[in-house]
Design an enzyme around this catalytic site. Structure first.
Site, mmCIF file in Angstrom:
data_model
loop_
_atom_site.group_PDB
_atom_site.id
_atom_site.type_symbol
_atom_site.label_atom_id
_atom_site.label_comp_id
_atom_site.label_asym_id
_atom_site.label_seq_id
_atom_site.Cartn_x
_atom_site.Cartn_y
_atom_site.Cartn_z
ATOM 1 N N TRP A 24 2.912 2.930 1.909
ATOM 2 C CA TRP A 24 3.143 3.880 2.989
ATOM 3 C C TRP A 24 4.303 3.481 3.903
ATOM 4 C CZ3 TRP A 24 1.301 8.558 2.859
ATOM 5 C CH2 TRP A 24 0.102 8.818 2.177
ATOM 6 N N TYR B 250 0.806 -1.207 0.000
ATOM 7 C CA TYR B 250 0.000 0.000 0.000
ATOM 8 C C TYR B 250 0.844 1.264 0.000
ATOM 9 C CZ TYR B 250 -4.427 2.360 0.185
ATOM 10 O OH TYR B 250 -5.507 3.132 -0.148
#
Length: 763
Positions: free
Chosen positions: A108, A106
């Site tokens: 991050w 994802y």
């Protein structure tokens, strides 16, 4: 210059002693630094570091799929872990092919542009022949599919928003649907170097701009001055926007010339708006019954918008809902009818406050980016459909006008991100997670994702590796030296993937003969050339390392959203089929999707406060982003812990809702619906409208030891609904969720989210 590091929350100055980082301070050039990253050195986080490779006991003893999240782990050497991982990848590739591998991430895990786990895992899997990918994001699943059809791709729109300085000079009325949550704007992909949102709002208010916040919660806007709050039932904003459009047309306040010259399809939308197609005019009286906002206030607001320079804004949370495409489409239509699109301080914004990017005046160029290679596997899923994919191999789904089939996934390889934070209906995801043969995870801490894996490979953190910090339209590009030794035996993601690629015969394809230092120099020099084309002069790589940072020049004229298109739509057309704003989209209409027709419409959500289901679950749950962490990152930190109530995530209720249930502030409560239940700590506030509960995301998933489905820590995603926003986007709809709240048992179970798993030595 101080030694710097960069996180998604911003840049920080590093205090060193004995060659190691001992403290972090705010970046001196940041006008509103985030406190989140200051806690990266906290012992509460160090205690949870993964220090050696670990393999789940049940998988090691026979590749048992049951026991994920409960089995102990056996710590092994790197050679054993790499051999096991490479062997399992080879087995799956030989027996089932690349279409059986899902590359999960994802993005991050790191603000650094090279040690970016998402790019690393995708490059690695592409070096092996490809993988099943996900598309779009949980944050913007509906908008990313819709907006290219009606205006332009979201990434392009986000990077071109009108600057705060322009709005300060020209905007006299700022109407926002869902607020401008500065807590969300603490972050940017690649690092929010200078936080602009709080100061931008304050200066606009000081310059005389009036604000109207249309939201179920008042405190998602802070201008430093009084503003008008219009509480609205969640998921009903589209109905209000349609009523505002109705008033503009009925009173002749719409800009017919702009609609004719810069838009297409208004006449077809107008038949729906006036009720010619369904017998129901979308007037303020109709909208009042849906939204709860008085018809007289809706009528007056439409007139106020037309009378002055108005900026319309919408929070991303509004499209994280059933039929989430519709409020974004309706907002664009409302702005088009006002006719101020492209004027200084007028038009619309798609998420001021969602990240630090929107409203930045700085130069735009493509920063350092690790090439991911070519993926020959065509299979994909919309990102929020992972549970459907694992549970229904071969099942059909629609997406953006096409019909596709879910692949049969045998191995999940996850690096960067936490699916047991992002995803909805986590009890269902737990069931889906038992389907693949193997789950491999790179992690830094013993997060829920690590505890639910079979093979866990310990990765370094931002502070433990050299990198480059850069985010689009930020003020600086920053050299990030390694300021700590790796914890235990942790390795960089790149080193892990290079070792695996070598074992699988893809070493040269993955590394191209470069080590990490070689890649950093190569990627920076490539981006330096792109910066030069944008008029930004950067030092060479050695110069950046010596200086620590380089400023990205601010252009002479701050950007105005869609100004070129307004000035000459023929010379500067939009990238839509018509080159104009598509109030009616022939493309979307041609898809024949029942729940997403060719123009903005009101559709009742699957769950909302106007439905009969409220008799059983009468509160609408909002699961917004937290103030004290990014998603679930750094949840064990002292800052995050200080915000909790009795060690659990706080749920906010209006005092009247609490009194009706006999609940008091600070009490541990049970939040539940038919999908699951969690325990949370009650916090009373009048900033949340009656009938609404707010439970921010990010508490590490902590399921009970039994099969009750109870979550102990306050993770709202055991409650949220896991269906697609529509057949167009299949986006996440976490904000469409009804619950009830009651007192917890007198002796609620203890929170165990931040305990280490059982770790056994290799026998």
């Amino acid at each position: 210059m101080a030694i710097l590091t960069v996180t998604h929350w911003g840049a920080y100055e590093v205090e060193m002693a004995g060659g190691e980082a001992v403290a972090l301070r705010p970046f001196r050039h940041d006008p509103d630094p985030s406190p989140i990253g200051l806690h990266m050195l906290a012992p509460e986080l160090d205690r949870l570091r993964i220090r050696r490779p670990a393999i789940r006991k049940g998988w090691l003893e026979g590749r048992a799929r049951t026991g994920r999240g409960r089995d102990p782990f056996i710590e092994v050497s790197w050679e054993q872990a790499l051999d096991a991982t490479a062997g399992e990848l080879r087995r799956v590739l030989d027996m089932h092919g690349n279409r059986a591998i899902f590359g999960g991430s994802y993005g991050w895990s790191s603000a650094g542009r090279f040690h970016h786990a998402q790019s690393q895992v995708h490059r690695f899997l592409n070096s092996l022949g490809g993988y099943v990918r996900s598309t779009d994001s949980y944050s913007l699943g509906a908008a990313r599919v819709l907006m290219p059809h009606i205006v332009a791709p979201m990434d392009e729109l986000m990077a071109r928003h009108t600057a705060w300085s322009v709005m300060e000079q020209h905007t006299r009325l700022f109407v926002t649907f869902g607020g401008v949550p500065a807590k969300n704007a603490q972050i940017s992909q690649g690092g929010a170097i200078q936080h602009r949102v709080p100061g931008g709002l304050r200066r606009m208010a000081e310059a005389g701009c009036r604000f109207v916040n249309i939201s179920p919660t008042r405190d998602d806007l802070d201008t430093g001055a009084p503003f008008e709050w219009l509480p609205i039932r969640p998921n009903t904003d589209t109905a209000l926007m349609l009523a505002l459009c109705w008033v503009l047309h009925a009173e002749g306040l719409h800009d017919a010339a702009f609609l004719a010259s810069h838009c297409t399809g208004f006449d077809r939308f107008l038949r729906y708006l006036t009720g010619a197609t369904d017998g129901q005019p979308k007037d303020p009286a109709w909208a009042e019954g849906i939204t709860g906002i008085p018809a007289a206030r809706t009528t007056a607001l439409a007139r106020e918008m037309a009378a002055t320079r108005t900026m319309l804004n919408i929070a991303w949370s509004l499209q994280r809902a059933h039929h989430g495409e519709q409020p974004f489409w309706a907002l664009v239509t409302l702005a088009a009818m006002l006719g101020q699109v492209g004027l200084p301080g007028g038009g619309f914004g798609l998420g001021y406050g969602a990240t630090n990017l929107m409203g930045s005046p700085n130069a735009r160029f493509s920063g350092p980016t690790l090439p991911q290679g070519h993926n020959p596997v065509r299979d994909f899923i919309p990102v929020a459909r992972i549970a459907d994919m694992l549970l229904n191999p071969g099942g059909a789904f629609t997406y953006n006008g096409g019909t596709h089939a879910y692949p049969d996934i045998r191995l999940v390889y996850w690096a960067g991100g936490n699916p047991f934070h992002h995803h909805q209906d986590l009890n269902q995801l737990m069931e889906a997670w038992s389907k693949p043969d193997t789950v491999v995870v790179h992690e830094q801490y013993w997060t829920p994702a690590a505890r639910m894996a079979d093979i866990v490979l310990p990765a370094t953190t931002t502070l433990e590796r050299e990198d480059i910090g850069y985010a689009n339209r930020e003020s600086h590009i920053i050299h990030m030296p390694a300021v700590r030794r790796p914890a235990g035996e942790a390795r960089d993601d790149y080193a892990i993937f290079a070792a695996l690629a070598e074992r699988l015969g893809a070493g040269a394809r993955f590394t191209e003969g470069r080590d990490a230092a070689g890649w950093l120099r190569h990627l920076y020099e490539e981006s330096r050339q792109r910066a030069a084309k944008a008029g930004v002069v950067l030092p060479d790589w050695d110069g950046l390392r010596q200086a620590g940072l380089a400023e990205v020049a601010v252009p002479a004229a701050a950007p105005v959203f869609l100004s070129e298109f307004r000035a000459d739509p023929q010379a500067h057309p939009l990238p839509t089929p018509s080159g104009r704003i598509e109030i009616f989209s022939d493309t979307i209409a041609g898809f024949g999707i029942a729940d997403c027709p060719g123009h903005p419409v009101w559709r009742e959500p699957a769950e909302w406060l106007g439905a009969a289901a409220t008799r059983r679950h009468p509160l609408h749950l909002l699961s917004d982003q937290p103030v004290t962490r990014l998603h679930s990152q750094l949840d064990p930190s002292p800052l995050s812990a200080a915000d909790k109530v009795s060690g659990r995530a706080p749920i906010c209720l209006h005092p009247a809702d609490a009194a009706a249930r006999g609940l008091v502030d600070g009490q541990v409560v049970r939040v539940f619906n038919d999908r699951g239940a969690c325990l949370a700590g009650l916090r009373l506030t009048e900033a949340v409208m009656p009938g609404v509960a707010r439970l921010s995301t990010g508490a590490w998933f902590d399921p009970a030891d039994d099969d009750s489905g109870l979550e102990r820590h306050g993770n709202p995603n055991v409650l949220t609904l896991d269906i697609g926003a529509s057949g167009l986007s299949q986006g996440c709809i976490a904000q469409t969720c009804l619950v009830e709240v009651a007192a917890a048992p007198a002796m609620p179970p203890a929170v165990r989210a931040h305990e280490l798993p059982d770790l056994l030595p290799m026998g």
